[in-house]
Scaffold this motif. Structure first.
Motif, PDB file in Angstrom:
ATOM      1  N   GLY A   1     -29.328  -8.817  29.671  1.00  0.00           N
ATOM      2  CA  GLY A   1     -28.355  -9.103  30.715  1.00  0.00           C
ATOM      3  C   GLY A   1     -28.948  -9.927  31.856  1.00  0.00           C
ATOM      4  N   MET A   2     -28.214 -10.968  32.254  1.00  0.00           N
ATOM      5  CA  MET A   2     -28.572 -11.731  33.461  1.00  0.00           C
ATOM      6  C   MET A   2     -27.907 -10.992  34.615  1.00  0.00           C
ATOM      7  N   ILE A   3     -28.673 -10.138  35.252  1.00  0.00           N
ATOM      8  CA  ILE A   3     -28.076  -9.226  36.234  1.00  0.00           C
ATOM      9  C   ILE A   3     -27.598  -9.983  37.467  1.00  0.00           C
TER      10      ILE A   3
ATOM     11  N   VAL B   1     -28.889 -13.748  25.465  1.00  0.00           N
ATOM     12  CA  VAL B   1     -28.611 -13.281  26.819  1.00  0.00           C
ATOM     13  C   VAL B   1     -27.111 -13.033  26.988  1.00  0.00           C
ATOM     14  N   ALA B   2     -26.802 -12.260  28.018  1.00  0.00           N
ATOM     15  CA  ALA B   2     -25.408 -12.008  28.394  1.00  0.00           C
ATOM     16  C   ALA B   2     -25.348 -12.015  29.910  1.00  0.00           C
ATOM     17  N   PHE B   3     -24.183 -12.259  30.461  1.00  0.00           N
ATOM     18  CA  PHE B   3     -24.030 -12.048  31.902  1.00  0.00           C
ATOM     19  C   PHE B   3     -23.915 -10.559  32.164  1.00  0.00           C
ATOM     20  N   ALA B   4     -24.522 -10.108  33.260  1.00  0.00           N
ATOM     21  CA  ALA B   4     -24.500  -8.679  33.556  1.00  0.00           C
ATOM     22  C   ALA B   4     -24.212  -8.433  35.028  1.00  0.00           C
ATOM     23  N   PRO B   5     -22.998  -8.784  35.484  1.00  0.00           N
ATOM     24  CA  PRO B   5     -22.617  -8.373  36.838  1.00  0.00           C
ATOM     25  C   PRO B   5     -22.584  -6.841  36.851  1.00  0.00           C
ATOM     26  N   HIS B   6     -23.329  -6.228  37.766  1.00  0.00           N
ATOM     27  CA  HIS B   6     -23.585  -4.794  37.669  1.00  0.00           C
ATOM     28  C   HIS B   6     -22.329  -3.942  37.560  1.00  0.00           C
ATOM     29  N   SER B   7     -21.361  -4.206  38.461  1.00  0.00           N
ATOM     30  CA  SER B   7     -20.160  -3.371  38.532  1.00  0.00           C
ATOM     31  C   SER B   7     -19.199  -4.034  39.504  1.00  0.00           C
ATOM     32  N   PRO B   8     -17.944  -3.666  39.447  1.00  0.00           N
ATOM     33  CA  PRO B   8     -16.992  -4.233  40.412  1.00  0.00           C
ATOM     34  C   PRO B   8     -17.364  -3.882  41.854  1.00  0.00           C
TER      35      PRO B   8
ATOM     36  N   ARG C   1     -17.177 -16.693  39.087  1.00  0.00           N
ATOM     37  CA  ARG C   1     -18.137 -17.686  38.593  1.00  0.00           C
ATOM     38  C   ARG C   1     -18.740 -17.228  37.254  1.00  0.00           C
ATOM     39  N   VAL C   2     -19.044 -15.961  37.168  1.00  0.00           N
ATOM     40  CA  VAL C   2     -19.572 -15.409  35.911  1.00  0.00           C
ATOM     41  C   VAL C   2     -18.567 -15.635  34.786  1.00  0.00           C
ATOM     42  N   ARG C   3     -17.305 -15.405  35.098  1.00  0.00           N
ATOM     43  CA  ARG C   3     -16.280 -15.561  34.081  1.00  0.00           C
ATOM     44  C   ARG C   3     -16.232 -17.012  33.563  1.00  0.00           C
ATOM     45  N   THR C   4     -16.281 -17.956  34.495  1.00  0.00           N
ATOM     46  CA  THR C   4     -16.246 -19.369  34.112  1.00  0.00           C
ATOM     47  C   THR C   4     -17.468 -19.754  33.279  1.00  0.00           C
ATOM     48  N   LEU C   5     -18.641 -19.320  33.756  1.00  0.00           N
ATOM     49  CA  LEU C   5     -19.877 -19.649  33.037  1.00  0.00           C
ATOM     50  C   LEU C   5     -19.897 -18.996  31.656  1.00  0.00           C
ATOM     51  N   ALA C   6     -19.430 -17.749  31.574  1.00  0.00           N
ATOM     52  CA  ALA C   6     -19.422 -17.053  30.279  1.00  0.00           C
ATOM     53  C   ALA C   6     -18.507 -17.771  29.294  1.00  0.00           C
TER      54      ALA C   6
END
Lengths: 438, 438
Positions: free
Chosen positions: B149-151, B185-192, B202-207
Motif C-alpha cells: 500500500g502507498m499509504i 502496489v496499491a493506493f492505501a488512504p488510511h481511512s475516511p 486524487r487517489v481515486r483519479t490516480l487509481a
C-alpha cells in the motif's frame, strides 16, 4: 531443600491470586507435588535436585483443565459439518452413534482424545459420554487426570436401558475408582430435555450424599428454552432450581441463553458455568454473556466440547476464542483480559470440579500438573507480556513438556506413555468404517 | 508432458468453481506455473518430471492471500492488549510508532512478519504501513508475493509531511516496482477519518489511471460512523461513494457497521470487502455481517490485520474464526461453510487484488503458489472431508512446504531464503527497546 525435579524457565505464570508474571523462576517438584516456586537464582543456591531441567525461552503454566468434553467423539471429528443443529444430530451424529458406539469405539476414541489433549497441555478433563468406565480406564492407563461423567438419559442406548440402569452403572464405576489418585467421577445427567424430573431429583440426592459434581448441558440453545416452556411451563434453569440442582456442585455447560435473574442466581448459589465458545459458534447456539457472568462473580470454566462440534480439543485455542469473543459480545476491548481467560482454563476449572485444593495453579502443596511451552517461535516474538503471548499468540504445538502429578507424560513434544502410532492406526480404521457408512 | 516438479498428495483442494476435493492427485509445475492438476496414477504415466515429491497424508491448497496486514507492526505484538481502542491507539500504539518507526523498524518488522506468514502458508499479502518501499524491498528479497500500500494520511509522520508527499513517495515506489514479477502496489488512504476529500479524490483519479487497487479501513467501529455524521453530515461509505471510491478497485477493510443499502451498493458496484474477524473481536469493533455479504454476492476476502491487534498473522486460524463467527452472527450453523472460508482466504483475496488470473486457485496456467500441509497429526485424524479438516481442525504448524511462483520458500518446515535466527535476534532487540520504553 531436596527435590526430585527442578525446572528453570524464562517465565512462570503461577495463576495465583495476584496473576503474577514471573521472569526467570523455577518450580521444584517432589513426591508428585509442587514444593516451591522461586527465583531461579535462589533455587540454584538452595535446592538440591535429582534432575534439573533448563528451559530457556519457555513459559511454565499450570496444566489446563478442559471442563467439558465428549472424548470418544474424536472419532467423529469432521464427520458432518456446516449443518443445522437438528439435522446434524438427527441425521448424522445419533445414527452414527447408534451404529458404531461400543466399548471399542470409546476406548479408541478416548485414546485419540487423550493424545490430542496431552499434546495441547490439557492435564485434566471432565467428560460425558456412553461407556464411561472405558473412558475412565483409558485415562487411568494414560496417567491423565480426569473427572468422568456417570451419564444419565431417559432413553435406552447400547450402554443402558433406562435412567435407573444408567445410574446403577455409574455408581458401580464410582465404587471402582474410589480413592484413585487421578480418576474421579461426577454425575452427568445429559440435559434437562433428555432427563425427567425423577432421575434428576435422584441425581441431586446422590450427589449430595457422595459429594460429587453434577455435569449437565444447560441453556445451550433458544429452542431448548422454548421446548421447556411448552413442556414444563418453565425455563430449564427454573426447573433445575426447583429440583435443587442449582447449587455449588453444578457445572452448567453452555449457558448461551441467560436472563439477569439467572445470572444473579448463579452467583448467589455458587453454581459453576462451563463456557464452550467454539462449539457455541459452530452450532450457532447463541452467545454466552461471559463478561457479565465474570462481573457478577460467577465461576466460569472453559471447555472444548467434543471434537464433532469444535473440531478440536485445543484448550489453548479455546482460551483465545473466549477472550476475543468475550470482548466482541461485551462491546468492550478490556473485557475478558488474557489473565481472565487463563484463569478460566486453569483454576476456575479446578474450582468447578472441586479440585482447586489440588490443581489449577502452581503453588506449593498442589499436585505437579504443569506445562512448558517454547515461546521462541516467530509468531510469539518479541515478547512483552507472557500472559498476552500465551493467550493471543501461542499455539499448542509449542507445548514441549507436560507433567501430571510429577510424571512427564510429554517430553520434548513426545508422549511417554501413549503409543501414538497405534492410536492413529486405530483412528484411521474407524474413519474408514464411519466414512463408508456416512 | 515435461515438468520441473511433480507433487503427489493424498488430497488436493484446487479451489476451483466446483469446490472439488480431490483424492490422490498430483500438481505438475514448470516455469513457475501450474501445468496440470490430475490423478496421481495418470501423472505417473504421462508426466516426466525433473523432481518428484511424494507427500502421503498431505493436503495441497493454493497459497493463502492475507488481504489486510500492517506487517511491520509484528514488532508490537502484545505490546498493549485488553485496552479500549482509543486508549490503545492514543496511549500505546501511536506514541510507540512516533518514537520507534523508522526504516530499520519496518525492515525488521516486515521480515518477522514474512517469516511468520510463510510458515503459516501465506503466499501473498496486502500491506498498509509507513515506509512501504522498505516493506516492498524486504518482500522482494524474500521471494514473497505482495501488494504494498502507498499509504496516505493528512498528518505528518516520520515518513512524509502531508498528503501530497505521501502520494509522491507512493508513486515513486510504483515506478520502481513496475513490471516486478512478485511485488505490486496499491493506493492505501488510511481511512475516511484520516484522509480529507481532496487527497481521496486524487487517489481515486490516480487509481483509475494506473489501474491500481485502493486499500482503506472503512466502517471499522460505530464511533467512526458517528464522527463522520458529525463532521461530514454523512456516513463514511456515502462520502466515499460521493467521491467515486465505491468501485471495483476498492478493498474496504473491516465493515462491521453496514446497512442493507450499503450491502446492496457493494454488490452492485463490485467493491470488495476484507473481513478481519479476530481484530474486530479483539478491539470489540463490532460484527461484520459476513453471511449477509456473501449471500448478496459481495466478494469478501480475509485478512489478519496487524499483529498488534490480533496477535498473529495466522490466516489459517482466521479462516476458522471467520467460519465460526460467521455462523454465530448469522444464527445459522450452515452459514459460511468451510469451503466458503477457504475461498475467502484464496481466490476471493486474489480477485479483490485484481490477481485472480494469476493466483488464488490451483489451475493450469496460474502461478505455482501452493502450500502442503501434513494432516497426519492426532488432531486432524480421522479425516472425512479435507476442507472441513483444513478449516476446523488443522493448524499452521502442519504447513510443511510452501512454493511461490514455483520456488520452494519453505521446505520440510524450514525457510529457504529467510534467515530465521537473524530475524529473531533483531525482533528480540526491538522487543527490549520498546519494552523498556512502554
Amino acid at each position: 531443600m531436596h527435590a526430585e525435579l527442578l525446572i528453570h524457565a524464562s517465565w512462570v505464570l503461577p495463576v495465583d491470586s495476584d496473576d503474577r508474571q514471573l521472569a526467570d523462576h523455577a518450580v521444584a517438584i517432589g513426591g508428585g507435588r509442587i514444593l516451591a516456586v522461586l527465583p531461579s537464582s535462589e533455587a540454584r543456591a538452595s535446592i538440591a535436585a535429582r534432575e534439573v531441567l533448563e528451559l530457556p525461552g519457555h513459559l511454565l503454566i499450570p496444566g489446563l483443565v478442559n471442563a467439558h468434553t465428549h472424548a470418544a467423539m474424536s472419532l467423529m471429528r469432521g464427520l458432518a459439518d456446516d449443518l443445522p443443529l437438528m439435522t446434524w444430530l438427527h441425521e448424522h451424529i445419533w445414527p452414527a452413534e447408534g451404529r458404531w458406539v461400543d466399548q471399542g469405539f470409546v476406548a479408541d476414541g478416548t485414546r485419540l482424545a487423550l493424545l490430542e489433549m496431552l499434546r495441547g497441555g490439557v492435564t485434566c478433563f471432565h467428560d460425558m459420554y456412553f461407556h464411561p468406565e472405558v473412558t475412565a480406564q483409558a485415562s487411568a492407563e494414560a496417567g491423565m487426570r480426569a473427572v468422568i461423567g456417570m451419564i444419565v438419559v431417559d432413553f435406552p442406548t447400547g450402554y443402558a436401558a433406562n435412567a435407573d440402569e444408567y445410574i446403577a452403572r455409574g455408581l458401580a464405576m464410582h465404587d471402582a475408582y474410589r480413592g484413585h489418585p487421578l480418576v474421579r467421577v461426577a454425575f452427568a445427567p445429559h440435559s434437562p430435555y433428555a432427563v425427567s424430573d425423577e432421575p434428576l431429583a435422584r441425581v441431586r440426592t446422590l450427589a449430595d450424599e457422595l459429594e460429587l459434581p453434577i455435569h449437565i448441558h444447560l441453556h445451550e440453545t433458544r429452542d431448548e428454552i422454548q421446548q421447556s416452556l411448552r413442556d414444563h411451563g418453565e425455563r430449564p434453569f427454573s426447573r433445575l432450581d426447583r429440583l435443587g440442582l442449582i447449587n455449588p456442585a453444578l457445572l452448567a455447560v453452555h449457558m448461551t441463553q441467560l436472563e439477569e435473574a439467572e445470572i444473579a442466581r448463579l452467583a448467589e448459589t455458587g453454581a459453576h458455568v462451563v463456557h464452550c465458545p467454539e462449539s457455541n459458534l459452530k452450532l450457532a447456539s447463541g452467545f454466552c454473556p461471559l463478561a457479565q457472568l465474570l462481573d457478577a462473580g460467577v465461576n466460569v470454566a472453559l471447555g472444548t466440547d467434543g471434537a464433532a462440534s469444535n473440531n478440536d480439543l485445543d484448550l489453548l485455542g479455546e482460551m483465545r476464542t473466549a477472550a476475543l469473543l468475550g470482548k466482541g459480545v461485551a462491546h468492550s476491548a478490556s473485557a475478558v483480559p488474557a489473565s481472565a481467560a487463563l484463569r478460566m482454563a486453569t483454576i476456575n476449572g479446578a474450582r468447578a470440579l472441586g479440585l482447586d485444593h489440588e490443581i489449577g495453579s502452581l503453588e506449593p502443596g498442589k499436585a505437579a500438573d504443569l506445562v512448558a511451552l517454547d515461546l521462541r517461535a516467530p509468531h510469539t516474538q518479541p515478547l512483552y507480556h507472557p500472559v498476552s503471548q500465551l493467550v493471543y499468540a501461542a499455539a499448542r504445538h509449542q507445548v514441549r513438556h507436560v507433567w501430571i502429578q510429577g510424571e512427564a507424560l510429554l517430553r520434548d513434544g513426545q508422549p511417554t506413555r501413549l503409543d501414538e502410532r497405534a492410536i492413529l492406526d486405530q483412528a484411521r480404521g474407524w474413519g474408514e468404517r464411519l466414512g463408508n457408512f456416512a
